[in-house]
Scaffold this active site. Structure first.
Site, PDB file in Angstrom:
ATOM      1  N   TYR A   1       0.824  -1.204   0.000  1.00  0.00           N
ATOM      2  CA  TYR A   1       0.000   0.000   0.000  1.00  0.00           C
ATOM      3  C   TYR A   1       0.855   1.250   0.000  1.00  0.00           C
ATOM      4  CZ  TYR A   1       0.917   0.923   4.975  1.00  0.00           C
ATOM      5  OH  TYR A   1       1.519   1.208   6.170  1.00  0.00           O
TER       6      TYR A   1
ATOM      7  N   LYS B   1       6.523  -1.973   1.925  1.00  0.00           N
ATOM      8  CA  LYS B   1       5.347  -1.373   2.559  1.00  0.00           C
ATOM      9  C   LYS B   1       4.163  -2.314   2.385  1.00  0.00           C
ATOM     10  CE  LYS B   1       3.240   3.161   3.199  1.00  0.00           C
ATOM     11  NZ  LYS B   1       3.349   3.137   4.655  1.00  0.00           N
TER      12      LYS B   1
ATOM     13  N   GLU C   1      12.147   2.695  14.228  1.00  0.00           N
ATOM     14  CA  GLU C   1      11.210   3.705  13.712  1.00  0.00           C
ATOM     15  C   GLU C   1       9.907   3.599  14.502  1.00  0.00           C
ATOM     16  OE1 GLU C   1      10.000   2.932   9.639  1.00  0.00           O
ATOM     17  OE2 GLU C   1      10.010   0.776   9.991  1.00  0.00           O
TER      18      GLU C   1
ATOM     19  N   LEU D   1      11.400   1.496   7.136  1.00  0.00           N
ATOM     20  CA  LEU D   1      10.796   1.856   5.859  1.00  0.00           C
ATOM     21  C   LEU D   1      11.442   3.148   5.364  1.00  0.00           C
ATOM     22  CD1 LEU D   1       8.400   1.228   3.846  1.00  0.00           C
ATOM     23  CD2 LEU D   1       7.187   3.036   5.054  1.00  0.00           C
TER      24      LEU D   1
HETATM   25  N1  PMP Z   1       7.599   3.882   8.874  1.00  0.00           N
HETATM   26  C1  PMP Z   1       6.458   3.187   8.919  1.00  0.00           C
HETATM   27  C2  PMP Z   1       6.428   1.863   9.592  1.00  0.00           C
HETATM   28  C3  PMP Z   1       5.281   3.724   8.333  1.00  0.00           C
HETATM   29  O1  PMP Z   1       4.132   3.032   8.374  1.00  0.00           O
HETATM   30  C4  PMP Z   1       5.326   5.014   7.740  1.00  0.00           C
HETATM   31  C5  PMP Z   1       4.089   5.634   7.179  1.00  0.00           C
HETATM   32  N2  PMP Z   1       3.740   5.095   5.946  1.00  0.00           N
HETATM   33  C6  PMP Z   1       6.555   5.692   7.703  1.00  0.00           C
HETATM   34  C7  PMP Z   1       7.675   5.094   8.286  1.00  0.00           C
HETATM   35  C8  PMP Z   1       6.678   7.046   7.055  1.00  0.00           C
HETATM   36  O2  PMP Z   1       6.624   6.929   5.657  1.00  0.00           O
HETATM   37  P1  PMP Z   1       6.071   8.128   4.741  1.00  0.00           P
HETATM   38  O3  PMP Z   1       6.852   9.333   5.105  1.00  0.00           O
HETATM   39  O4  PMP Z   1       6.337   7.661   3.360  1.00  0.00           O
HETATM   40  O5  PMP Z   1       4.622   8.251   5.062  1.00  0.00           O
END
Ligand code: PMP
Length: 285
Positions: free
Chosen positions: A33, A149, A182, A207
């Site tokens: 996603y 993701k 994270e 991620l």
């Molecule tokens: N880490 C995780 C586990 C996440 O779910 C997200 C949110 N999608 C992020 C980091 C931040 O990613 P982004 O800046 O692309 O939303």
């Protein structure tokens, strides 16, 4: 106003928007996603999100359901039909529908595509950012492929619920060496007392956040030094500032970690500035 979702070729009222019970996303969390921020009714950093989506699909050998330009058209249409000017658009691609069997379907099936959009309350978000959020820490318990993701988010769901029950907004995972990886749905950052921004490197079990990547350009523009390295909860608690980044929160200041205040317990100046300047560096489409 009823909400509209795109489901496998049709725009439907959310109440009637259904997927097949043998969709592998539903049965096995076999899907990926993306979440894009919507601002001024436009998609924020769409090309970067699509590049990450393509990588996630490649890693899981999920076929591309359609060209990226077509996905963009659908996402914008869902935004338009839901009259979202500020909010998020969610895109999910699953391996598709097949008789339940763990291994991939022997014959190619069409990937499943779902798009939804939701308005967020801008004022509420700004209030949250002005107050700052609190985070708790907990042991990392996810699989090693969090660079993908995937919709398999059960550990993240449990972490977020744990945070909520403790009165916090986010949970930071801590690896077996004692370093923060994270957040359950965000990347974790600190600002050292001498003004360096610190976040873990993307090849160290996190991620690759899109907000994180764009923020690095903001840091460069403002000549704020960046250190890509792990940090411990103790270093974070003693840091000048802490914050998280994600598409739905942009830069959200963290004012307490495990119940201990960070800095003076108010959002830090650097986080505030990065939040204010962020969208000058994003691509709108
Ligand atoms: N880490 C995780 C586990 C996440 O779910 C997200 C949110 N999608 C992020 C980091 C931040 O990613 P982004 O800046 O692309 O939303």
């Amino acid at each position: 106003m009823s909400r509209i979702a795109y489901v496998n070729g049709r725009y439907r009222d959310l109440r009637d928007a259904c997927v097949n019970v043998e969709d592998r996303g539903y049965q096995f969390a076999d899907g990926v996603y993306e979440v894009c921020e919507v601002r001024g009714a436009r998609l924020v950093d769409f090309p970067r999100h699509m590049a990450r989506l393509q990588r996630s699909m490649r890693e899981l050998r999920i076929a591309e359901p359609m060209p990226i330009t077509a996905l963009g058209i659908i996402m914008r249409e869902v935004v338009r039909r839901n009259r979202v000017t500020y909010g998020i658009v969610y895109l999910q691609v699953t391996r598709g529908v097949a008789r339940r069997d763990h291994a991939f379907p022997p014959n190619p099936v069409k990937p499943g595509v779902v798009v939804t959009a939701r308005a967020l309350d801008d004022e509420k978000k700004q209030q949250a950012a002005a107050a700052g959020i609190s985070v708790i820490t907990l042991p990392e318990n996810r699989w090693p492929r969090v660079d993908i993701k995937s919709v398999a988010l059960l550990p993240n769901v449990l972490a977020k619920q744990h945070a909520r029950e403790k009165g916090a907004h986010e949970a930071w995972y801590v690896d077996s060496d004692g370093f923060v990886t994270e957040g359950a749905s965000s990347n974790a950052w600190i600002v050292t007392k001498d003004g360096r921004a610190v976040t873990r490197s993307v090849d160290q079990g996190i991620l690759a956040g899109i907000t994180r990547a764009v923020l690095m350009e903001v840091l460069r523009a403002f000549q704020i030094r960046l250190e890509e390295r792990p940090f411990t909860p103790a270093e974070a608690r003693e840091a000048a500032e802490a914050f998280v980044t994600s598409a739905s929160q942009i830069v959200m200041p963290v004012v307490a970690i495990d119940g201990q205040v960070v800095g003076d317990g108010r959002p830090g100046g650097i986080a505030r500035r990065l939040r204010e300047e962020f969208h000058r560096f994003s691509a709108f489409s």
